[in-house]
Motif scaffolding. Structure first.
Motif, short mmCIF file in Angstrom:
data_model
loop_
_atom_site.label_atom_id
_atom_site.label_comp_id
_atom_site.label_asym_id
_atom_site.label_seq_id
_atom_site.Cartn_x
_atom_site.Cartn_y
_atom_site.Cartn_z
N ASN A 25 0.96 -1.24 -0.01
CA ASN A 25 -0.14 -0.02 -0.04
C ASN A 25 0.87 1.25 -0.21
OD1 ASN A 25 -1.64 2.34 1.09
ND2 ASN A 25 -3.14 0.85 1.34
N LEU A 29 -5.14 5.95 2.79
CA LEU A 29 -4.92 4.55 2.80
C LEU A 29 -5.89 4.00 1.80
CD1 LEU A 29 -4.17 3.81 6.57
CD2 LEU A 29 -2.60 4.42 4.68
N GLY A 80 -4.19 3.70 -1.57
CA GLY A 80 -2.93 3.18 -1.30
C GLY A 80 -2.38 1.95 -2.38
N LYS A 81 -3.60 1.32 -2.93
CA LYS A 81 -3.57 0.13 -3.76
C LYS A 81 -4.01 0.33 -5.14
CE LYS A 81 -3.81 -3.86 -0.45
NZ LYS A 81 -2.46 -4.22 -0.67
N GLU A 95 -3.54 8.42 -4.77
CA GLU A 95 -3.22 9.03 -3.45
C GLU A 95 -2.75 10.44 -3.55
OE1 GLU A 95 0.52 7.80 -4.31
OE2 GLU A 95 -1.27 6.70 -4.56
N HIS A 128 -7.19 -1.53 -8.89
CA HIS A 128 -6.15 -1.43 -8.18
C HIS A 128 -4.89 -1.73 -8.86
CE1 HIS A 128 -7.71 -2.62 -3.95
NE2 HIS A 128 -8.51 -1.60 -4.37
#
Length: 316
Positions: free
Chosen positions: A82, A185, A188-189, A193, A306
């Motif tokens: 992440n 968070l 984060g994948k 962000e 993702h």
């Protein structure tokens, strides 16, 4: 100007350089490029390596490289998979006046940090962005090389930069819009962000400047030298932008935003088809169509795809 700090020097300005990494051997080249950058007089540097792997896989490489750098390296193991965790680890570990970010597959030019700092001092900006120049392999499609689809520069809207990126940036840690701010968070994948971070910073009154001489370069490996990779990235960027638009738009006005984004997507797709014989403008328009389609789904609250982790792990 000296590139090596003496033990008895008392620097006036401290800069930490954050390098987030995930199973990339290119980290060594990144760190060695930092060994030969110009260090402005009265400035001390420290490098923070934030290892985002489940196991501390980058630690041996950091230890091997440590003796070849003229300043300290702080290694932080911050699992796992992440990127926001790694970026926040750099923010938490930073003790300097500024924190710069550079990616673990990039190399810094000689005047990278001095140019960022000079612009920060001249403008009083809360964040300063630099350009990222893509380096293509010979196998990359000719249209991609001609159109330079992978290089990164900021976008101005109404004469200001309203968002940014972490692949080449300097943050003023004492700024009230930077202090205490952390990367989301939940993004984060998927990525995005950094877009969210700088958009929210701008909305809080933060100023973002640009240092055109603060150049870093980034290779474009075979896995990324494909239209499909660019399309997935543009779509995800559009989703992030759509979600950020939704945050600042009332529920009643959101359908209007969706219609506008869909219209832009349709216009760009039509332009791309009309320009079919001309690869560079055709693909540029088609990628913009895909990005605006992502805005539509982002405004609608669709799940963001993702990208972080699997792609990074596949690049040596």
């Amino acid at each position: 100007m000296s590139q090596r700090q003496t033990a008895d020097a008392v620097p006036a300005t401290r800069i930490d350089i954050g390098v987030c990494t995930f199973r990339r051997q290119t980290l060594e080249r990144t760190l060695l490029s930092l060994a030969v950058i110009e260090i402005p007089e009265g400035v001390t540097l420290r490098v923070i390596v934030a290892d985002n792997d489940v196991e501390p896989s980058a630690e041996p490489l950091v230890e091997r490289t440590r003796r070849r750098l003229p300043y300290d390296i702080s290694y932080v193991h911050c699992p796992a998979g992440n990127i926001s965790i790694a970026r926040n680890a750099c923010l938490d570990e930073a003790t300097g006046d500024y924190l710069a970010f550079i990616d673990d597959d990039e190399t810094a030019s000689e005047y990278w940090i001095s140019s960022l700092l000079a612009t920060a001092r001249a403008t009083g900006a809360d964040a300063v962005l630099g350009p990222v120049a893509a380096r293509y392999e010979e196998q990359a499609p000719s249209w991609m090389r001609r159109g330079d689809f992978h290089s990164t520069r900021p976008v101005w809207v109404g004469g200001e930069i309203r968002t940014g990126y972490t692949c080449n940036v300097l943050l003023r840690l004492g700024s009230p819009v930077v202090a205490g701010r952390r990367f989301n968070l939940a993004l984060g994948k998927s990525g995005g962000e950094d877009t969210a971070y700088f958009t929210q910073m701008n909305r809080a009154g933060g100023k973002i400047a640009f240092a055109p001489e603060a150049l870093v370069s980034e290779p474009v490996p075979e896995q990324r030298a494909r239209f499909g990779w660019l399309a997935a990235r543009r779509y995800r960027m559009g989703q992030t932008h759509g979600r950020l638009l939704a945050e600042g738009t009332s529920a009643t006005a959101r359908p209007i935003q969706i219609v506008l984004a869909a219209a832009k997507s349709g216009y760009c797709a039509t332009a791309g088809l009309l320009l079919a014989p001309f690869a560079v403008p055709r693909n540029r328009y088609l990628l913009r169509a895909i990005m605006h389609a992502g805005v539509v789904t982002g405004l609608g609250g669709a799940r963001i795809i993702h990208q972080y982790g699997k792609v990074e792990a596949s690049i040596p």
